[in-house]
Design a protein around this motif. Structure first.
Motif, PDB file in Angstrom:
ATOM      1  N   HIS A 196       0.791  -1.235   0.000  1.00  0.00           N
ATOM      2  CA  HIS A 196       0.000   0.000   0.000  1.00  0.00           C
ATOM      3  C   HIS A 196       0.821   1.283   0.000  1.00  0.00           C
ATOM      4  O   HIS A 196       0.272   2.363  -0.208  1.00  0.00           O
ATOM      5  N   LYS A 197       2.126   1.174   0.221  1.00  0.00           N
ATOM      6  CA  LYS A 197       2.957   2.379   0.225  1.00  0.00           C
ATOM      7  C   LYS A 197       4.137   2.269  -0.734  1.00  0.00           C
ATOM      8  O   LYS A 197       4.321   3.123  -1.595  1.00  0.00           O
ATOM      9  N   TYR A 198       4.932   1.206  -0.582  1.00  0.00           N
ATOM     10  CA  TYR A 198       6.173   1.115  -1.352  1.00  0.00           C
ATOM     11  C   TYR A 198       5.931   0.881  -2.847  1.00  0.00           C
ATOM     12  O   TYR A 198       6.452   1.615  -3.682  1.00  0.00           O
ATOM     13  N   VAL A 199       5.121  -0.109  -3.189  1.00  0.00           N
ATOM     14  CA  VAL A 199       4.876  -0.406  -4.609  1.00  0.00           C
ATOM     15  C   VAL A 199       4.197   0.780  -5.315  1.00  0.00           C
ATOM     16  O   VAL A 199       4.631   1.174  -6.405  1.00  0.00           O
ATOM     17  N   PRO A 200       3.168   1.425  -4.719  1.00  0.00           N
ATOM     18  CA  PRO A 200       2.619   2.631  -5.375  1.00  0.00           C
ATOM     19  C   PRO A 200       3.657   3.737  -5.532  1.00  0.00           C
ATOM     20  O   PRO A 200       3.664   4.436  -6.551  1.00  0.00           O
ATOM     21  N   PHE A 201       4.538   3.905  -4.545  1.00  0.00           N
ATOM     22  CA  PHE A 201       5.599   4.904  -4.642  1.00  0.00           C
ATOM     23  C   PHE A 201       6.529   4.581  -5.816  1.00  0.00           C
ATOM     24  O   PHE A 201       6.876   5.461  -6.613  1.00  0.00           O
ATOM     25  N   ILE A 202       6.921   3.325  -5.952  1.00  0.00           N
ATOM     26  CA  ILE A 202       7.817   2.909  -7.037  1.00  0.00           C
ATOM     27  C   ILE A 202       7.153   3.112  -8.396  1.00  0.00           C
ATOM     28  O   ILE A 202       7.754   3.664  -9.323  1.00  0.00           O
ATOM     29  N   THR A 203       5.898   2.703  -8.528  1.00  0.00           N
ATOM     30  CA  THR A 203       5.236   2.828  -9.837  1.00  0.00           C
ATOM     31  C   THR A 203       5.008   4.287 -10.215  1.00  0.00           C
ATOM     32  O   THR A 203       5.176   4.658 -11.375  1.00  0.00           O
TER      33      THR A 203
END
Length: 181
Positions: free
Chosen positions: A47-54
């Motif tokens: 909910h935080k890291y993957v959206p930040f990366i994308t």
């Protein structure tokens, strides 16, 4: 086969490059990235890291892509690479007005999700007027370069009726600047 560790909000995430398939000598394997982390950080990862990366990857892709300027020809658009050098640093413009425009563009960029949530079109308009040579086109180019948006230059003398104009407007992509003359 390489790997790297990234730290995000105090949590370590490990990225590993993995090649799969294509071992028959004819086809090259497909390369992918594997993300690993401690199970207790699953919520942060999803909910935080993957959206930040994308979102960061999308911003980098937009920043590095070649911008285009599209010109209407008949009922369609023809695109050419846009290399206009104008930036807000190079514009001869009242500094307070320039900063107001930059602040407005930054606010517009940040409010995309808000516009979607309230059901309104995410768009912003400026009316520029003045005699030739006063910097209208340079300002538009600086805005496009700042936002990393393509330009659409609409020559209204080639538009014969309203349906023709609607067809051209529908064919414009998102994330673009429009200039009518």
């Amino acid at each position: 086969g390489g790997s790297t560790t990234d730290t995000f909000q105090g949590v370590e995430f490990r990225w590993t490059s993995i090649e799969s398939g294509g071992n028959d000598g004819n086809n090259r394997g497909k390369e992918c990235l594997e993300l690993s982390f401690d199970a207790e950080h699953t919520e942060t990862a999803l909910h935080k890291y993957v959206p930040f990366i994308t979102s960061t990857a999308e911003e980098l892709r937009l920043r590095d892509r070649a911008l285009k300027i599209f010109l209407n020809q008949g009922s369609s658009w023809k695109g050419i690479n846009h290399h206009h050098p104008a930036t807000f640093d190079t514009l001869a413009m009242d500094p307070s007005v320039k900063q107001a425009v930059i602040d407005d563009l930054d606010r517009f960029l940040k409010r995309k999700e808000y516009y979607r949530r309230i059901g309104k079109a995410w768009k912003r308009g400026y009316l520029l007027y003045g005699p030739p040579g006063t910097g209208k086109s340079s300002l538009v180019a600086a805005m496009a370069n700042y936002l990393r948006f393509n330009l659409y230059d609409l020559d209204l003398s080639g538009v014969y009726d309203n349906s023709y104009l609607q067809r051209l407007l529908i064919d414009m992509s998102n994330k673009s600047r429009h200039r009518g003359h």
